[in-house]
Design a protein around this motif. Structure first.
Motif, mmCIF file in Angstrom:
data_model
loop_
_atom_site.group_PDB
_atom_site.id
_atom_site.type_symbol
_atom_site.label_atom_id
_atom_site.label_comp_id
_atom_site.label_asym_id
_atom_site.label_seq_id
_atom_site.Cartn_x
_atom_site.Cartn_y
_atom_site.Cartn_z
ATOM 1 N N GLU A 148 -53.550 -19.120 40.268
ATOM 2 C CA GLU A 148 -54.618 -18.028 39.582
ATOM 3 C C GLU A 148 -54.007 -16.839 40.384
ATOM 4 O OE1 GLU A 148 -58.511 -18.653 40.207
ATOM 5 O OE2 GLU A 148 -58.706 -20.782 39.192
ATOM 6 N N GLY A 149 -54.339 -15.549 39.490
ATOM 7 C CA GLY A 149 -53.837 -14.223 39.772
ATOM 8 C C GLY A 149 -52.745 -13.803 39.736
ATOM 9 N N ILE A 150 -51.661 -14.680 39.257
ATOM 10 C CA ILE A 150 -50.378 -14.229 39.064
ATOM 11 C C ILE A 150 -50.068 -13.520 37.896
ATOM 12 C CG2 ILE A 150 -49.408 -16.467 40.052
ATOM 13 C CD1 ILE A 150 -48.650 -17.269 37.175
ATOM 14 N N ASP A 151 -49.400 -12.832 37.623
ATOM 15 C CA ASP A 151 -49.003 -12.017 36.411
ATOM 16 C C ASP A 151 -48.396 -12.549 35.537
ATOM 17 O OD1 ASP A 151 -48.605 -10.037 34.384
ATOM 18 O OD2 ASP A 151 -47.385 -8.394 35.516
ATOM 19 N N PRO A 152 -48.951 -13.276 34.463
ATOM 20 C CA PRO A 152 -48.041 -13.997 33.252
ATOM 21 C C PRO A 152 -47.037 -13.213 32.423
ATOM 22 C CG PRO A 152 -50.481 -14.106 33.012
ATOM 23 C CD PRO A 152 -50.323 -12.899 34.021
ATOM 24 N N GLN A 153 -47.285 -12.215 32.151
ATOM 25 C CA GLN A 153 -46.311 -11.131 31.652
ATOM 26 C C GLN A 153 -44.702 -11.074 32.510
ATOM 27 O OE1 GLN A 153 -46.511 -9.412 28.149
ATOM 28 N NE2 GLN A 153 -44.555 -9.901 28.696
ATOM 29 N N GLN A 154 -45.049 -10.991 34.150
ATOM 30 C CA GLN A 154 -43.902 -11.124 34.911
ATOM 31 C C GLN A 154 -43.262 -12.135 34.634
ATOM 32 O OE1 GLN A 154 -42.959 -8.396 36.637
ATOM 33 N NE2 GLN A 154 -41.331 -9.577 37.456
ATOM 34 N N LEU A 155 -43.910 -13.389 34.688
ATOM 35 C CA LEU A 155 -43.135 -14.606 34.626
ATOM 36 C C LEU A 155 -42.292 -14.841 33.294
ATOM 37 C CD1 LEU A 155 -42.155 -17.425 35.466
ATOM 38 C CD2 LEU A 155 -44.732 -18.436 34.754
ATOM 39 N N VAL A 156 -42.869 -14.164 32.230
ATOM 40 C CA VAL A 156 -42.233 -14.358 30.893
ATOM 41 C C VAL A 156 -41.086 -13.335 30.821
ATOM 42 C CG1 VAL A 156 -42.252 -13.658 28.425
ATOM 43 C CG2 VAL A 156 -44.202 -14.965 29.498
#
Length: 207
Positions: A148-156
Motif C-alpha cells: 500500500e502507498g506505492i505509486d501505481p503510475q511509477q510502476l507502469v
C-alpha cells in the motif's frame, strides 16, 4: 465473408506487414497495390484515402494486440498473477516484433510532433493499454500482493521502460539475451514493490 470483405481483409494484412517494417508513413497505396497485384484504384475502392488505410491498419494492430496480450491475461486471477501474465505476453509479442517492428513504438517516433487523426488514434490506443496496466497494478495493491502507498503510475512507467529497452537492444542493437534481461528486470522490479506480508512473499522468504 463476402469477396469484397475478404479482399479488404487481405489488403489490411499486407498493409500491416508493410507498416510494421517501414512505418505508417512508409505505407503507400502504390506499394500496397504492387504487393497485392492490384491497381491503385482497386485499393482505393476499399479505402477512401491513404489516411483511412493507415487508421484501419492501426485498428487491426490494436485488435491483434488485445487478442494476444490483454484478453488472455485478464483470464488470470486478479492480482500479481494477472500483472505477470500481462508482462509475459507483452514480452512474447515484442520478441516477434524485434524482427518485424512495433507500430506503437515506431508510430510514437513518426507522430510525436505531427498532429492529426493518426496521432490521436495512436495516443488513444497506447493510453488504453497503459490504463489497463494501471488498473491491474491497483488491483495488486487491493489484493495485498503489492505494498500500500506505492505509486501505481511509477510502476507502469518502469514496466514500459523495460519494454522500450528490450525493443531498442533487441531490434536496433541486436544484443543477445535481451529478452532474458527484460524478464529479470521485471522480477526485480516486482520485488521492490511486493508486499512482504503477501502469501507469495512469505513463501519465497521461507525458502
Amino acid at each position: 465473408m463476402r469477396k469484397g470483405e475478404l479482399t479488404r481483409a487481405a489488403i489490411l494484412d499486407v498493409a500491416l506487414d508493410l507498416a510494421s517494417r517501414d512505418g505508417l508513413e512508409g505505407l503507400t497505396i502504390g506499394l500496397l497495390a504492387d504487393k497485392m497485384n492490384m491497381s491503385k484504384s482497386g485499393v482505393f475502392a476499399h479505402f477512401g484515402s491513404r489516411e483511412d488505410l493507415q487508421l484501419e491498419v492501426l485498428k487491426l494492430y490494436h485488435h491483434r494486440f488485445e487478442q494476444e496480450v490483454f484478453f488472455p491475461s485478464v483470464k488470470e486471477p486478479r492480482g500479481i498473477q494477472r500483472l505477470q501474465a500481462m508482462f509475459a505476453r507483452w514480452v512474447k509479442r515484442v520478441s516477434v516484433e524485434v524482427a518485424s517492428g512495433c507500430i506503437y513504438i515506431s508510430g510514437a517516433v513518426e507522430y510525436d510532433d505531427r498532429p492529426g487523426p493518426i496521432r490521436e488514434e495512436l495516443m488513444a490506443m497506447v493510453g488504453a493499454w497503459q490504463g489497463a496496466l494501471l488498473r491491474c497494478v491497483k488491483q495488486c495493491i487491493e489484493t495485498g500482493d503489492l505494498q500500500e502507498g506505492i505509486d501505481p503510475q511509477q510502476l507502469v512507467y518502469e514496466m514500459y521502460g523495460l519494454i522500450l529497452a528490450l525493443h531498442h537492444d533487441g531490434r536496433f542493437l541486436r544484443i543477445p539475451g535481451s529478452l532474458e534481461r527484460a524478464g529479470r528486470g521485471f522480477e526485480r522490479l516486482i520485488e521492490t514493490y511486493r508486499n512482504p506480508q503477501s502469501p507469495a512473499a512469505v513463501v519465497a522468504n521461507a525458502k
